[in-house]
Write a protein that holds these residues in place. Structure first.
Motif, PDB file in Angstrom:
ATOM      1  N   GLN A   1       9.245 -12.769   7.371  1.00 54.70           N
ATOM      2  CA  GLN A   1       8.089 -11.865   7.265  1.00 54.70           C
ATOM      3  C   GLN A   1       8.391 -10.765   6.244  1.00 54.70           C
ATOM      4  N   VAL A   2       9.599 -10.206   6.325  1.00 55.34           N
ATOM      5  CA  VAL A   2       9.975  -9.113   5.420  1.00 55.34           C
ATOM      6  C   VAL A   2      10.023  -9.628   3.975  1.00 55.34           C
ATOM      7  N   ARG A   3      10.580 -10.841   3.823  1.00 56.66           N
ATOM      8  CA  ARG A   3      10.697 -11.409   2.475  1.00 56.66           C
ATOM      9  C   ARG A   3       9.309 -11.630   1.853  1.00 56.66           C
ATOM     10  N   VAL A   4       8.377 -12.138   2.650  1.00 57.19           N
ATOM     11  CA  VAL A   4       7.061 -12.504   2.100  1.00 57.19           C
ATOM     12  C   VAL A   4       6.112 -11.308   2.038  1.00 57.19           C
ATOM     13  N   PHE A   5       6.212 -10.394   3.026  1.00 57.52           N
ATOM     14  CA  PHE A   5       5.228  -9.301   3.107  1.00 57.52           C
ATOM     15  C   PHE A   5       5.802  -7.936   2.730  1.00 57.52           C
ATOM     16  N   GLY A   6       7.084  -7.879   2.397  1.00 53.62           N
ATOM     17  CA  GLY A   6       7.692  -6.588   2.066  1.00 53.62           C
ATOM     18  C   GLY A   6       8.155  -5.883   3.332  1.00 53.62           C
ATOM     19  N   LYS A   7       9.022  -4.867   3.163  1.00 57.54           N
ATOM     20  CA  LYS A   7       9.629  -4.277   4.372  1.00 57.54           C
ATOM     21  C   LYS A   7       8.617  -3.502   5.211  1.00 57.54           C
ATOM     22  N   ASP A   8       7.481  -3.112   4.603  1.00 55.77           N
ATOM     23  CA  ASP A   8       6.448  -2.442   5.407  1.00 55.77           C
ATOM     24  C   ASP A   8       5.490  -3.445   6.062  1.00 55.77           C
ATOM     25  N   LEU A   9       5.771  -4.693   5.904  1.00 53.52           N
ATOM     26  CA  LEU A   9       4.970  -5.777   6.498  1.00 53.52           C
ATOM     27  C   LEU A   9       3.470  -5.622   6.198  1.00 53.52           C
TER      28      LEU A   9
END
Ligand code: HEM
Length: 482
Positions: A297-305
């Protein structure tokens, strides 16, 4: 001895049994896969067993799957196998209570709500439903707790499917007065009704009343729309069905529309509910896979999801491989049945199946066969890496997100194949992908202390469910954001 002496060599071997009418009903009914595996060892891939007086010929393995799913309609008929179960629940005039060419048309009509464009709209709606479920459900109060998935997941699946595929008005109705009706209707969808359609069971009266009331819910919406009483025109599945004609020019009657809507709701409810529950249970047993899913999720959506979207869902390969793996180990439908209409030769054998028989496919058997899947009993989503887009070989696993499987001689067919193939595969991926992603973003979860394994399968319902209560302990993730 009689069974051996009088066996017809041109017919598949009959599974040995003591009582003529009962046959193998008990062993099949209690543990269908154990029964299939035992018979496969003893008799091979093709055998006949007696299920409450009916002769069911099972054909196992990729070729056996193909034989049933790819059969011509003139030879193998699904409506005669399923109508006793489905018609009282869906209602008359649709699906298996009409000629097969009409079902084929109804399936095409339903695809209106199963396109890339509609999926793009569904993802945020489904996500909002899930978050509001977490906010309102008594099982998700506070920072940690436990949830009986057998109670919570059916509601979650009903709300998400109805908000998206069924439309806003149906969703609203289902929260209020109609939730109990849905439950009563659902109770009519059991193997008992399949096996003893003529029994005057007490829940059948409730089922019939609920069927009429659910149909009325839809027909009232249609009547309001026809009378021009709607403030805004909803472009939803009901609207779509109201504007369709069969090939012979006839429109769908209001009753047909209502019954198609019920069929659509029911077809997705049990299958997705079972799959969601098994997914959460297996993930609860494997925290390292939860962590890998969170990292994805972090990889695809960034650390702020960043918010979930349909486009991004297809990039979540571990989520999609998790769904594939769950459907391999726990395909919701373990037996797919057809009535034989004329004597049928089984390719590569000497057997001819008489027209008094039913045939049965059980693709869940080949999906758990070591020949095709190493360490078949292990839940291992990573086994699918590299098989996502394997399209050129029908016998391989061409189940990348959104791809439609074309092969019928495959060991892995959780959505069936051929003319009766599921139309809901992509919707199920969207719904399940959104549910899994949202759970992973919000919670860490585990099996109850001391419980090492996921619960056993309960075969008493129409789908292979996890035995109730299917309890999972959860803890809210720190810094969760949506
Ligand atoms: C047919 C599985 C979700 C609608 C089927 C069949 C299977 C299946 C195995 C073939 C039945 C047969 O050959 O006798 C699943 C699984 C699902 C799922 C595993 C979810 C994980 C859905 C959803 C919908 C749906 C969400 C509705 C949007 C249908 C319909 C058919 C079908 C309309 C066609 C029946 C026919 O032509 O006879 N499904 N299904 N399914 N499914 Fe699904």
């Amino acid at each position: 001895l009689g069974q051996l002496l009088f066996a017809d060599p041109n017919q598949p071997p009959v599974v040995f049994h003591w009582f003529p009418f009962i046959g193998s009903t008990v062993s099949y009914g209690m543990e269908p896969y154990e029964f299939f595996n035992k018979c496969q060892k003893q008799y091979g891939d093709v055998f006949t067993f007696v299920l409450l007086g009916r002769r069911m010929t099972v054909t196992l393995g990729p070729k056996g799957n193909e034989f049933v799913f790819n059969g011509k309609h003139a030879d193998l008929c699904a409506e005669e196998a399923y109508t006793h179960l489905t018609t009282p629940v869906f209602g008359e005039g649709v699906v298996y209570d009409c000629p097969n060419h009409m079902l084929m048309e109804q399936k095409k009509f339903m695809k209106f709500g199963l396109t890339t464009e509609t999926f793009k709209q569904y993802v945020p709606l489904i996500k909002d439903e899930i978050l509001s479920f977490f906010a309102n459900s008594p099982y998700f109060k506070g920072d940690a707790g436990r949830v009986p998935l057998s109670t919570a997941v059916p509601q979650l699946v009903l709300f998400t499917a109805s908000r998206s595929l069924q439309g806003k008005q149906v969703r609203q109705a289902l929260t209020t007065t109609h939730a109990a009706l849905f439950h009563d209707l659902d109770m009519g969808f059991t193997p008992v009704n399949f096996m003893f359609p003529w029994l005057p069971l007490p829940h059948n009266a409730k089922r019939d009343k609920a069927q009429r009331a659910m149909a009325k819910l839809y027909m009232d919406i249609i009547a309001k729309r026809k009378a021009g009483e709607e403030k805004e025109q909803e472009i939803d599945m009901i609207w779509n069905l109201m504007n369709r004609n069969y090939k012979d020019g006839r429109p769908l009657s209001d009753r047909d529309i209502a019954h198609c809507m019920i069929a659509l709701l029911m077809a997705g409810q049990h299958t997705s509910m079972a799959t969601t529950t098994w997914t959460l249970l297996h993930l609860a047993a494997k925290p390292e896979i939860q962590q890998a899913l969170y990292d994805e999720q972090v990889r695809v959506f960034g650390k702020d999801l960043a918010p979930l979207s349909y486009e991004k869902l297809s990039e979540l390969s571990l989520v999609n491989n998790t769904i594939k793996e769950i459907l391999r180990i726990h395909p919701p439908l373990h037996s797919l049945i057809r009535k034989v209409k004329s004597p049928l030769h089984v390719p590569n054998t000497d057997y001819v199946i008489p027209s008094s028989h039913f045939v049965m496919a059980a693709p869940g058997v080949s999906a758990m066969d070591e020949q095709y899947f190493k360490n078949a009993k292990d839940f291992d989503p990573f086994r699918w890496i590299g098989h996502e887009k394997d399209e050129d070989n029908a016998e391989k696993f061409d189940f990348g997100f959104g791809l439609v499987s074309k092969g019928t001689a495959s060991p892995y067919l959780p959505f069936g194949a051929g003319r009766h193939r599921c139309i809901g595969e992509q919707f199920a991926n969207v719904q399940l992908g959104t549910i899994i992603s949202t759970f992973i973003r919000e919670f860490e979860f585990s099996l109850p202390p001391g419980q090492k394994e996921v619960p056993p399968v309960d075969y008493n319902s129409m789908v292979a469910l996890a035995t109730a209560p299917a309890m999972v302990h959860w803890k809210r993730r720190q810094h969760s954001s949506h």
